[in-house]
Design a protein around this motif. Sequence first.
Motif, PDB file in Angstrom:
ATOM      1  N   LEU A 182     -38.925  67.925  84.584  1.00 34.60           N
ATOM      2  CA  LEU A 182     -37.541  67.657  84.228  1.00 34.60           C
ATOM      3  C   LEU A 182     -37.300  66.169  84.439  1.00 34.60           C
ATOM      4  O   LEU A 182     -37.713  65.604  85.457  1.00 34.60           O
ATOM      5  N   LEU A 183     -36.656  65.517  83.464  1.00 34.57           N
ATOM      6  CA  LEU A 183     -36.388  64.085  83.553  1.00 34.57           C
ATOM      7  C   LEU A 183     -34.895  63.854  83.770  1.00 34.57           C
ATOM      8  O   LEU A 183     -34.059  64.436  83.074  1.00 34.57           O
ATOM      9  N   LEU A 184     -34.568  63.000  84.728  1.00 29.74           N
ATOM     10  CA  LEU A 184     -33.194  62.645  85.031  1.00 29.74           C
ATOM     11  C   LEU A 184     -32.932  61.233  84.510  1.00 29.74           C
ATOM     12  O   LEU A 184     -33.718  60.319  84.777  1.00 29.74           O
ATOM     13  N   VAL A 185     -31.827  61.059  83.789  1.00 32.18           N
ATOM     14  CA  VAL A 185     -31.484  59.760  83.216  1.00 32.18           C
ATOM     15  C   VAL A 185     -30.075  59.377  83.671  1.00 32.18           C
ATOM     16  O   VAL A 185     -29.079  59.715  83.019  1.00 32.18           O
ATOM     17  N   PRO A 186     -29.960  58.678  84.801  1.00 31.90           N
ATOM     18  CA  PRO A 186     -28.671  58.119  85.182  1.00 31.90           C
ATOM     19  C   PRO A 186     -28.433  56.834  84.391  1.00 31.90           C
ATOM     20  O   PRO A 186     -29.368  56.057  84.167  1.00 31.90           O
ATOM     21  N   SER A 187     -27.205  56.587  83.953  1.00 31.01           N
ATOM     22  CA  SER A 187     -26.974  55.411  83.111  1.00 31.01           C
ATOM     23  C   SER A 187     -25.629  54.769  83.408  1.00 31.01           C
ATOM     24  O   SER A 187     -24.735  55.367  84.004  1.00 31.01           O
ATOM     25  N   CYS A 188     -25.507  53.512  82.941  1.00 32.42           N
ATOM     26  CA  CYS A 188     -24.259  52.754  83.009  1.00 32.42           C
ATOM     27  C   CYS A 188     -24.240  51.852  81.785  1.00 32.42           C
ATOM     28  O   CYS A 188     -25.017  50.893  81.713  1.00 32.42           O
ATOM     29  N   THR A 189     -23.393  52.157  80.815  1.00 34.60           N
ATOM     30  CA  THR A 189     -23.341  51.390  79.572  1.00 34.60           C
ATOM     31  C   THR A 189     -21.893  51.033  79.261  1.00 34.60           C
ATOM     32  O   THR A 189     -20.988  51.835  79.468  1.00 34.60           O
ATOM     33  N   ASP A 190     -21.698  49.814  78.734  1.00 39.62           N
ATOM     34  CA  ASP A 190     -20.332  49.331  78.536  1.00 39.62           C
ATOM     35  C   ASP A 190     -19.901  49.278  77.074  1.00 39.62           C
ATOM     36  O   ASP A 190     -18.834  48.747  76.763  1.00 39.62           O
ATOM     37  N   THR A 191     -20.721  49.801  76.173  1.00 36.87           N
ATOM     38  CA  THR A 191     -20.358  49.865  74.755  1.00 36.87           C
ATOM     39  C   THR A 191     -20.789  51.208  74.194  1.00 36.87           C
ATOM     40  O   THR A 191     -21.668  51.889  74.748  1.00 36.87           O
ATOM     41  N   TRP A 224     -11.494  45.461  87.782  1.00 38.19           N
ATOM     42  CA  TRP A 224     -11.640  44.605  88.957  1.00 38.19           C
ATOM     43  C   TRP A 224     -13.094  44.216  89.204  1.00 38.19           C
ATOM     44  O   TRP A 224     -13.379  43.327  90.013  1.00 38.19           O
ATOM     45  N   SER A 225     -14.029  44.877  88.526  1.00 35.82           N
ATOM     46  CA  SER A 225     -15.457  44.650  88.770  1.00 35.82           C
ATOM     47  C   SER A 225     -16.083  43.817  87.658  1.00 35.82           C
ATOM     48  O   SER A 225     -16.038  44.217  86.490  1.00 35.82           O
ATOM     49  N   PRO A 226     -16.720  42.685  87.976  1.00 40.50           N
ATOM     50  CA  PRO A 226     -17.396  41.913  86.938  1.00 40.50           C
ATOM     51  C   PRO A 226     -18.718  42.538  86.506  1.00 40.50           C
ATOM     52  O   PRO A 226     -19.271  42.152  85.480  1.00 40.50           O
ATOM     53  N   ALA A 227     -19.203  43.507  87.259  1.00 42.94           N
ATOM     54  CA  ALA A 227     -20.496  44.123  86.950  1.00 42.94           C
ATOM     55  C   ALA A 227     -20.360  45.392  86.119  1.00 42.94           C
ATOM     56  O   ALA A 227     -21.147  45.632  85.199  1.00 42.94           O
ATOM     57  N   VAL A 228     -19.371  46.221  86.441  1.00 41.26           N
ATOM     58  CA  VAL A 228     -19.232  47.533  85.779  1.00 41.26           C
ATOM     59  C   VAL A 228     -17.775  47.740  85.366  1.00 41.26           C
ATOM     60  O   VAL A 228     -17.162  48.758  85.675  1.00 41.26           O
ATOM     61  N   ASP A 229     -17.226  46.783  84.643  1.00 38.13           N
ATOM     62  CA  ASP A 229     -15.809  46.809  84.309  1.00 38.13           C
ATOM     63  C   ASP A 229     -15.448  47.860  83.269  1.00 38.13           C
ATOM     64  O   ASP A 229     -14.392  48.479  83.327  1.00 38.13           O
ATOM     65  N   ILE A 230     -16.340  48.073  82.290  1.00 36.88           N
ATOM     66  CA  ILE A 230     -16.110  49.063  81.241  1.00 36.88           C
ATOM     67  C   ILE A 230     -17.299  50.018  81.227  1.00 36.88           C
ATOM     68  O   ILE A 230     -18.455  49.589  81.285  1.00 36.88           O
TER      69      ILE A 230
END
Length: 303
Positions: A182-191, A224-230
Amino acid sequence: MPRMIDVATAQYPIEAFHDMGEFHAKAERWVQNAVNHGAELLVLPEYGGMELASLLPAPVRDDLRAQREALQALREEALATWWSLVERHAVTLLAPSMPWRIAPDRYVNRAWLLAPGRSGFQDKQLMTRFERGQWGIAPGDPDHGGGLKVFDTPVGRLGVLICYDSEFPLLARRLVEAGAELLLVPSCTDTEAGYHRVRWCAQARAIEQQVAVIHSPTSGEALWSPAVDINIGRAAVYTPCDHGFPPDGVLTRAHDDTPGWQFARLDLDAIAALRETGQVDNHADWQRQLTRLEIPIETVRLR
């Protein structure tokens, strides 16, 4: 007996806290909700740990490089919070990743996989332009245990491909060859484009390797976050497109951007059986394709 596991994958909002107590309460609330739905495996997203930056003084929080170091003072308490919930509820949990200092001025994107009495971490292997440039986040270092890993857990053998890593099929293949079920894909994308790259690549990995893939993204705005704003994404569980599974390979997927869990039940034995009885032989034909690559390419001029 079929090996059935109940999974919960988070569509997780980056929120601001006034103190660590608010973080503890949020973590407890989320885990309790998943447990109430019978989940045994809980998957949280890439850079979900960046919400702890809301506790930093504004000048530090607003500086991409300074926040990395300041977060190190909070990392152990955050990890202990997730682990205490894992022990209490006897679940397996992929904690939200965050920048993790492994050497002076060297930070990786580390996600901890926790189960009762045991833990391990997966560092991101390939960095986006933003991570390696503006933010200064480095890929996992093999000298610090930062290579790919397969985790033996109470719910099966798991591999983790953090966001951009899922876009590279050889990384997934390496994990599956090493026994990942089983593969887990955590992500953080802004578009939307970034989300769809991860979404479609996660589905492609499920088809290529005949495994299930669990995708957990961050969601919503944290201006408020410059890293994960959207944060844009939809939590989902993907399977092969084959007998006994949805024709489109989508076992579950969030319909909108509302924060919360997506739940699904996976039969790991039924998925594994597709390699012998499925309509196609993607997993086996991975090796066969390599023999075709040995045949020279012929250039043909149409007349």
